[in-house]
Design a protein around this motif. Structure first.
Motif, PDB file in Angstrom:
ATOM      1  N   GLU A  51       0.747  -1.268  -0.024  1.00  0.00           N
ATOM      2  CA  GLU A  51      -0.096  -0.007   0.021  1.00  0.00           C
ATOM      3  C   GLU A  51       0.954   1.309   0.039  1.00  0.00           C
ATOM      4  N   GLN A  52       1.953   1.096   0.858  1.00  0.00           N
ATOM      5  CA  GLN A  52       2.815   2.362   0.822  1.00  0.00           C
ATOM      6  C   GLN A  52       3.587   2.511  -0.399  1.00  0.00           C
ATOM      7  N   ALA A  53       4.068   1.417  -1.231  1.00  0.00           N
ATOM      8  CA  ALA A  53       4.529   1.523  -2.319  1.00  0.00           C
ATOM      9  C   ALA A  53       3.584   2.119  -3.423  1.00  0.00           C
ATOM     10  N   ILE A  54       2.392   1.735  -3.620  1.00  0.00           N
ATOM     11  CA  ILE A  54       1.436   2.285  -4.414  1.00  0.00           C
ATOM     12  C   ILE A  54       1.059   3.879  -4.336  1.00  0.00           C
ATOM     13  N   ASP A  55       1.068   4.057  -3.101  1.00  0.00           N
ATOM     14  CA  ASP A  55       0.717   5.443  -2.613  1.00  0.00           C
ATOM     15  C   ASP A  55       1.910   6.401  -3.235  1.00  0.00           C
ATOM     16  N   ARG A  56       3.109   5.886  -3.189  1.00  0.00           N
ATOM     17  CA  ARG A  56       4.085   6.607  -3.645  1.00  0.00           C
ATOM     18  C   ARG A  56       4.052   6.619  -4.982  1.00  0.00           C
ATOM     19  N   VAL A  57       3.813   5.815  -5.764  1.00  0.00           N
ATOM     20  CA  VAL A  57       3.921   5.688  -7.159  1.00  0.00           C
ATOM     21  C   VAL A  57       2.636   6.444  -7.760  1.00  0.00           C
ATOM     22  N   ARG A  58       1.589   6.612  -7.065  1.00  0.00           N
ATOM     23  CA  ARG A  58       0.633   7.412  -7.336  1.00  0.00           C
ATOM     24  C   ARG A  58       1.048   8.720  -7.537  1.00  0.00           C
ATOM     25  N   ALA A  59       1.793   9.028  -6.841  1.00  0.00           N
ATOM     26  CA  ALA A  59       2.343  10.716  -6.906  1.00  0.00           C
ATOM     27  C   ALA A  59       3.273  11.049  -8.062  1.00  0.00           C
ATOM     28  N   LEU A  60       3.666   9.902  -8.580  1.00  0.00           N
ATOM     29  CA  LEU A  60       4.552  10.186  -9.900  1.00  0.00           C
ATOM     30  C   LEU A  60       3.762  10.349 -11.259  1.00  0.00           C
ATOM     31  N   PRO A  61       4.546  10.863 -12.225  1.00  0.00           N
ATOM     32  CA  PRO A  61       3.971  11.401 -13.447  1.00  0.00           C
ATOM     33  C   PRO A  61       3.396  10.037 -14.068  1.00  0.00           C
ATOM     34  N   PRO A  62       2.386  10.114 -14.927  1.00  0.00           N
ATOM     35  CA  PRO A  62       1.727   9.053 -15.592  1.00  0.00           C
ATOM     36  C   PRO A  62       2.793   7.976 -16.322  1.00  0.00           C
ATOM     37  N   GLU A  63       3.736   8.495 -16.786  1.00  0.00           N
ATOM     38  CA  GLU A  63       4.688   7.647 -17.821  1.00  0.00           C
ATOM     39  C   GLU A  63       5.535   6.826 -16.840  1.00  0.00           C
ATOM     40  N   THR A  64       5.885   7.393 -15.531  1.00  0.00           N
ATOM     41  CA  THR A  64       6.815   6.728 -14.669  1.00  0.00           C
ATOM     42  C   THR A  64       5.870   5.652 -13.902  1.00  0.00           C
ATOM     43  N   GLN A  65       4.535   6.043 -13.670  1.00  0.00           N
ATOM     44  CA  GLN A  65       3.630   5.043 -13.381  1.00  0.00           C
ATOM     45  C   GLN A  65       3.605   3.671 -13.828  1.00  0.00           C
ATOM     46  N   ASP A  66       3.429   4.111 -15.391  1.00  0.00           N
ATOM     47  CA  ASP A  66       3.452   2.968 -16.401  1.00  0.00           C
ATOM     48  C   ASP A  66       4.521   2.013 -16.294  1.00  0.00           C
ATOM     49  N   GLU A  67       5.771   2.768 -15.942  1.00  0.00           N
ATOM     50  CA  GLU A  67       6.991   1.958 -15.926  1.00  0.00           C
ATOM     51  C   GLU A  67       7.021   1.104 -14.586  1.00  0.00           C
ATOM     52  N   PHE A  68       6.624   1.548 -13.405  1.00  0.00           N
ATOM     53  CA  PHE A  68       6.432   0.547 -12.362  1.00  0.00           C
ATOM     54  C   PHE A  68       5.298  -0.422 -12.392  1.00  0.00           C
ATOM     55  N   ALA A  69       4.295  -0.109 -13.282  1.00  0.00           N
ATOM     56  CA  ALA A  69       3.303  -1.058 -13.455  1.00  0.00           C
ATOM     57  C   ALA A  69       3.757  -2.169 -14.279  1.00  0.00           C
ATOM     58  N   ARG A  70       4.547  -1.927 -15.174  1.00  0.00           N
ATOM     59  CA  ARG A  70       5.024  -2.867 -16.365  1.00  0.00           C
ATOM     60  C   ARG A  70       5.904  -3.897 -15.453  1.00  0.00           C
ATOM     61  N   VAL A  71       6.794  -3.359 -14.519  1.00  0.00           N
ATOM     62  CA  VAL A  71       7.857  -4.149 -13.681  1.00  0.00           C
ATOM     63  C   VAL A  71       7.030  -4.964 -12.787  1.00  0.00           C
ATOM     64  N   LEU A  72       6.082  -4.281 -12.151  1.00  0.00           N
ATOM     65  CA  LEU A  72       5.034  -5.145 -11.218  1.00  0.00           C
ATOM     66  C   LEU A  72       4.650  -6.364 -12.103  1.00  0.00           C
ATOM     67  N   LEU A  73       3.704  -5.942 -12.977  1.00  0.00           N
ATOM     68  CA  LEU A  73       3.101  -7.110 -13.825  1.00  0.00           C
ATOM     69  C   LEU A  73       4.106  -8.181 -14.333  1.00  0.00           C
ATOM     70  N   ARG A  74       5.189  -7.907 -14.537  1.00  0.00           N
ATOM     71  CA  ARG A  74       6.381  -8.700 -14.913  1.00  0.00           C
ATOM     72  C   ARG A  74       6.778  -9.487 -13.918  1.00  0.00           C
ATOM     73  N   LEU A  75       7.013  -9.067 -12.879  1.00  0.00           N
ATOM     74  CA  LEU A  75       7.263  -9.837 -11.304  1.00  0.00           C
ATOM     75  C   LEU A  75       6.146 -10.728 -11.090  1.00  0.00           C
ATOM     76  N   ALA A  76       4.903 -10.341 -11.486  1.00  0.00           N
ATOM     77  CA  ALA A  76       3.791 -11.100 -10.793  1.00  0.00           C
ATOM     78  C   ALA A  76       3.595 -12.147 -11.900  1.00  0.00           C
ATOM     79  N   GLY A  77       4.281 -12.317 -13.143  1.00  0.00           N
ATOM     80  CA  GLY A  77       4.199 -13.298 -14.143  1.00  0.00           C
ATOM     81  C   GLY A  77       3.265 -12.950 -15.103  1.00  0.00           C
ATOM     82  N   ASP A  78       2.693 -11.939 -15.311  1.00  0.00           N
ATOM     83  CA  ASP A  78       1.723 -11.358 -16.064  1.00  0.00           C
ATOM     84  C   ASP A  78       2.698 -10.549 -17.387  1.00  0.00           C
ATOM     85  N   ASP A  79       3.452 -11.193 -18.039  1.00  0.00           N
ATOM     86  CA  ASP A  79       4.324 -10.533 -19.070  1.00  0.00           C
ATOM     87  C   ASP A  79       4.157 -10.952 -20.196  1.00  0.00           C
ATOM     88  N   ASP A  80       3.465 -10.154 -21.175  1.00  0.00           N
ATOM     89  CA  ASP A  80       3.181 -10.449 -22.663  1.00  0.00           C
ATOM     90  C   ASP A  80       4.541 -10.628 -23.384  1.00  0.00           C
TER      91      ASP A  80
END
Length: 75
Positions: free
Chosen positions: A6-35
């Protein structure tokens, strides 16, 4: 959801949209949802286009240039 996540997500929410997307891609990759497809940002795409143009013009590093960089950063 854990407090740490929750803390990590709150911090990422404050970042610019492009940076949020980068974090989202990394998180999805780590969770095994990598296309398996990496999507370039507009800046990365512009850099790639310029690099390809430099290669086409023959603007390449010499062997000496490469050795200088390797010598500088080699451990």
């Amino acid at each position: 959801m854990t407090k740490l996540l929750e803390q990590a997500i709150d911090r990422v929410r404050a970042l610019p949209p492009e940076t949020q997307d980068e974090f989202a891609r990394v998180l999805l990759r780590l969770a095994g949802d990598d296309d398996g497809i990496y999507r370039l940002t507009p800046e990365e795409e512009a850099d790639l286009i310029e690099a390809e143009a430099e290669i086409a013009r023959g603007e390449l590093a010499t062997d000496d240039d490469v050795q200088t960089v390797f010598s500088k950063y080699r451990l």
